[in-house]
Design an enzyme around this catalytic site. Structure first.
Site, PDB file in Angstrom:
ATOM      1  N   ARG A  94      -7.513  -0.599   1.309  1.00  0.00           N
ATOM      2  CA  ARG A  94      -8.026  -1.868   0.782  1.00  0.00           C
ATOM      3  C   ARG A  94      -8.444  -1.732  -0.681  1.00  0.00           C
ATOM      4  NH1 ARG A  94     -12.445  -1.928   5.495  1.00  0.00           N
ATOM      5  NH2 ARG A  94     -10.697  -0.818   6.453  1.00  0.00           N
ATOM      6  N   GLU A 128      -9.367   3.527   2.381  1.00  0.00           N
ATOM      7  CA  GLU A 128      -8.901   3.595   0.995  1.00  0.00           C
ATOM      8  C   GLU A 128      -7.827   2.559   0.671  1.00  0.00           C
ATOM      9  OE1 GLU A 128      -7.623   5.314   3.377  1.00  0.00           O
ATOM     10  OE2 GLU A 128      -5.497   5.046   2.964  1.00  0.00           O
ATOM     11  N   ASP A 179      -2.643  10.327   3.377  1.00  0.00           N
ATOM     12  CA  ASP A 179      -4.034   9.914   3.590  1.00  0.00           C
ATOM     13  C   ASP A 179      -4.760  10.951   4.444  1.00  0.00           C
ATOM     14  OD1 ASP A 179      -6.429   8.638   3.936  1.00  0.00           O
ATOM     15  OD2 ASP A 179      -5.654   7.056   5.259  1.00  0.00           O
ATOM     16  N   LYS A 217       0.855  -1.197   0.000  1.00  0.00           N
ATOM     17  CA  LYS A 217       0.000   0.000   0.000  1.00  0.00           C
ATOM     18  C   LYS A 217       0.885   1.240   0.000  1.00  0.00           C
ATOM     19  CE  LYS A 217      -3.104   2.693   3.040  1.00  0.00           C
ATOM     20  NZ  LYS A 217      -3.969   2.722   4.228  1.00  0.00           N
ATOM     21  N   LYS A 258     -10.152  12.994   7.925  1.00  0.00           N
ATOM     22  CA  LYS A 258      -9.635  12.642   9.248  1.00  0.00           C
ATOM     23  C   LYS A 258      -9.606  13.886  10.132  1.00  0.00           C
ATOM     24  CE  LYS A 258      -6.436   8.933   7.962  1.00  0.00           C
ATOM     25  NZ  LYS A 258      -7.078   7.860   8.738  1.00  0.00           N
ATOM     26  N   ASP A 290       1.718   6.668   5.325  1.00  0.00           N
ATOM     27  CA  ASP A 290       0.723   5.672   4.920  1.00  0.00           C
ATOM     28  C   ASP A 290       1.156   4.911   3.661  1.00  0.00           C
ATOM     29  OD1 ASP A 290      -1.600   4.362   5.555  1.00  0.00           O
ATOM     30  OD2 ASP A 290      -2.919   5.740   4.463  1.00  0.00           O
ATOM     31  N   ASP A 338     -12.127   7.046   3.797  1.00  0.00           N
ATOM     32  CA  ASP A 338     -10.900   6.856   4.581  1.00  0.00           C
ATOM     33  C   ASP A 338     -10.498   5.379   4.647  1.00  0.00           C
ATOM     34  OD1 ASP A 338      -8.738   7.560   6.080  1.00  0.00           O
ATOM     35  OD2 ASP A 338      -9.856   7.856   7.955  1.00  0.00           O
TER      36      ASP A 338
HETATM   37  N1  BES Z   1      -4.115   4.747   6.935  1.00  0.00           N
HETATM   38  C1  BES Z   1      -5.200   4.487   7.786  1.00  0.00           C
HETATM   39  C2  BES Z   1      -4.867   3.525   8.926  1.00  0.00           C
HETATM   40  C3  BES Z   1      -3.884   4.036   9.950  1.00  0.00           C
HETATM   41  C4  BES Z   1      -4.359   4.650  11.104  1.00  0.00           C
HETATM   42  C5  BES Z   1      -2.548   3.838   9.815  1.00  0.00           C
HETATM   43  C6  BES Z   1      -3.463   5.079  12.060  1.00  0.00           C
HETATM   44  C7  BES Z   1      -1.651   4.268  10.771  1.00  0.00           C
HETATM   45  C8  BES Z   1      -2.115   4.889  11.906  1.00  0.00           C
HETATM   46  C9  BES Z   1      -6.343   3.873   6.973  1.00  0.00           C
HETATM   47  O1  BES Z   1      -6.428   4.283   5.665  1.00  0.00           O
HETATM   48  C10 BES Z   1      -7.617   4.264   7.653  1.00  0.00           C
HETATM   49  O2  BES Z   1      -7.893   5.418   7.676  1.00  0.00           O
HETATM   50  N2  BES Z   1      -8.338   3.282   8.189  1.00  0.00           N
HETATM   51  C11 BES Z   1      -9.550   3.543   8.861  1.00  0.00           C
HETATM   52  C12 BES Z   1     -10.555   2.525   8.403  1.00  0.00           C
HETATM   53  C13 BES Z   1     -11.959   2.808   8.839  1.00  0.00           C
HETATM   54  C14 BES Z   1     -12.465   4.068   8.136  1.00  0.00           C
HETATM   55  C15 BES Z   1     -12.829   1.633   8.508  1.00  0.00           C
HETATM   56  C16 BES Z   1      -9.271   3.391  10.364  1.00  0.00           C
HETATM   57  O3  BES Z   1      -8.463   2.559  10.732  1.00  0.00           O
HETATM   58  O4  BES Z   1      -9.822   4.169  11.125  1.00  0.00           O
HETATM   59 ZN    ZN Z   2      -4.709   4.893   4.771  1.00  0.00          ZN
HETATM   60 MN    MN Z   3      -7.543   6.067   5.454  1.00  0.00          MN
END
Ligand code: BES
Ligand code: ZN
Ligand code: MN
Length: 492
Positions: A342, A340, A261, A256, A268, A279, A338
């Site tokens: 996947r 994204e 992000d 990824k 966010k 990210d 968010d």
């Molecule tokens: N890049 C983030 C995950 C992340 C969070 C990485 C904190 C490192 C530190 C990912 O894209 C994300 O935002 N995931 C969301 C998914 C949710 C919206 C289902 C999450 O983990 O909150």
């Molecule tokens: Zn992300």
């Molecule tokens: Mn995200």
């Protein structure tokens, strides 16, 4: 910083010797102690040094010897000294001496480490010497690194040199992965990132770069949807290393690479959003690994694939409620922009299995905040449809000190990403098992091929680790783990 190996050392600069439990010095250490009139023994006693792994005593300007400094480092119980302990010892020494004014360090590993162990010690030195200072123009002279050369004295100089050749490639791969993660997001955007990777053609990797037009043609609408709010063009970069037998199916690593992000329209919160420059840690690990494999001329065929996008809010950005058709032909209802990563990986994995028919696919991603809640920074989460890969990675994690912990996948979780209007949605139900539902989404894009997902959201970025091998923020996690996994299982 330069690492050298020699059969005997110079007496100037700083000299380091090992001690085992109960402050037991090596033969070389004892000789040095007697030259210094027993000053080492006195220093160990005076500072409660017991020879435990990680302990250090420093004697500056000792009389009776030419060295500027004698450093004693603990390696613990003699029969239990292993590669990880030696890495830690090397890292601890460098952390102590890096900016202290000394330029040359000679370390006696005679009787302490074999050639492989000496390499692991050197790897620890290199990992602790890593700095990301390129953007600091006012760093005080007194805070800059001074240590330039480390000479390791080993019993078999020739074997150690040969072994280091391969481990040095791993150190270079870790450094590169760290740099990529630490670079700011205005410097590492998808096109600039792809350009940097293209330079690795020097190492013997074959590099191919697909832009948005090519990806559109392939039907990669899930990946493209994430990048459509950004003015930077999304990229898919493919790195090939053909070091194995012709016709052998490749090992495939997918990463990824969200260069920033913001969350997109599902924006966010502002606090610490800067950390989302990391990210792309999964992709950085894949690049670092491919560089390591090429650098050490690994006897395998391997392909690295990274999906590079920037997730931005914009008039043209993807909306919650959009439905996209991925390269697999499956439709996806976007309920949170968010989630994204996947979407990027779904298309990259489908492309990987279709284009390369690999032995397996391992993907790495800073995929979910939920993995931090579950495992913190200490273990990466792994999710797999294949016990052999999961077990192999668990073992490689222990051997490389980049540890992983397996979490389940299964139909009960899979049901949570069913959508009433499309084939699937990009989030689960509520907040429970968030890392697992993300893995389920990926599994729907592997076409039944042997696969493992490694969630490195906790291990790939770590601002406050106490491990001397790890710098602030980008750790390079995944390079050592996967290099070890490949070495131990696919090059025999
Ligand atoms: N890049 C983030 C995950 C992340 C969070 C990485 C904190 C490192 C530190 C990912 O894209 C994300 O935002 N995931 C969301 C998914 C949710 C919206 C289902 C999450 O983990 O909150
Ligand atoms: Zn992300
Ligand atoms: Mn995200």
């Amino acid at each position: 910083m330069k690492i050298k190996f020699a059969a005997s050392g110079s007496a100037s600069g700083s000299i380091a010797v090992a001690a085992y439990d109960k402050a037991t010095l090596t033969v070389v250490g004892k000789a040095l102690d007697s030259d210094a009139g027993g000053a080492i023994t006195r220093a160990m006693k005076a500072s409660r040094f017991t020879g435990k792994a990680g302990e250090i005593v420093e004697l500056v300007a000792p009389s009776g010897v030419d060295a500027d400094r004698i450093v004693v480092f603990g390696v613990g119980t003699k029969s239990k000294v292993d590669g990880n302990g030696l890495e830690r010892a090397g890292a601890g020494l460098v952390k102590k001496l890096l900016t202290g004014g000394e330029t040359a360090l000679t370390v006696s590993l005679e009787g302490v480490a074999d050639s492989e162990g000496a390499s692991r010690f050197a790897l620890g030195c290199r990992m602790a010497a890593y700095r990301f200072d390129g953007y600091r123009t006012t760093l005080e002279e007194s805070k800059k690194p001074t240590l330039k050369t480390i000479t390791l004295i080993t019993d078999d100089e020739k074997a150690a040199k040969a072994s280091w050749k391969s481990w040095e490639a791993v150190a270079d791969g870790v450094d590169m992965a760290r740099d990529l993660v630490n670079e700011p997001p205005n410097v590492i955007d998808p096109p600039q990132y792809a350009k940097r990777v293209a330079k690795l053609a020097d190492t013997g990797l074959e590099i191919e770069i697909l832009g948005e037009k090519e990806m559109k043609k392939l039907g990669m609408n899930a990946l493209l949807g994430v990048g459509q709010g950004s003015v930077k063009e999304s990229q898919l970069v493919i790195m090939k290393w053909n070091g194995g037998k012709k016709g052998d199916k490749p090992l495939c690593f997918v990463g990824k690479g969200v260069t920033f992000d913001t969350g997109g329209i599902s924006l966010k919160p502002g606090a610490n959003m800067d950390e989302m420059k990391g990210d792309m840690g999964g992709s950085a690990a894949v690049v670092g690994l491919m560089r390591a494999l090429a650098g050490r001329k690994a006897k395998v065929n391997a392909v690295g694939i990274i999906g590079l996008v920037e997730n931005m809010p914009d008039g043209n950005a993807q909306r919650p409620g959009d439905i996209v058709t991925s390269m697999s032909g499956q439709t996806i209802e976007i309920l949170n922009t968010d989630a994204e990563g996947r979407l990027v990986l779904g298309d990259a994995l489908w492309y990987a299995q279709k284009e390369f028919d690999p032995q397996f696919m391992i993907n790495l991603a800073t995929l979910t905040g939920a993995i931090l809640i579950a495992l913190g920074h200490e273990h990466a989460g792994i999710f797999s449809n294949d016990d052999k890969i999961a077990d192999g990675l668990t073992k490689a994690g222990l051997a490389s000190d980049e540890k992983v912990w397996r979490l389940p996948v299964g139909p009960e979780y899979d049901r949570q990403i069913d959508s009433p209007v499309a084939d699937m949605k990009n989030i689960g139900e509520g907040r429970l098992a968030g890392s697992i539902t993300a893995a389920q989404f990926l599994q729907r894009h592997v076409n039944g091929k042997p696969w493992c997902h490694i969630d490195i959201a906790g291990t790939g970025m770590w601002p406050g680790s106490k491990d001397a091998r790890l710098p602030t923020f980008g750790t390079g996690f995944g390079v050592r783990l996967l290099d070890r996994f490949v070495r131990d299982n696919y090059e025999k």
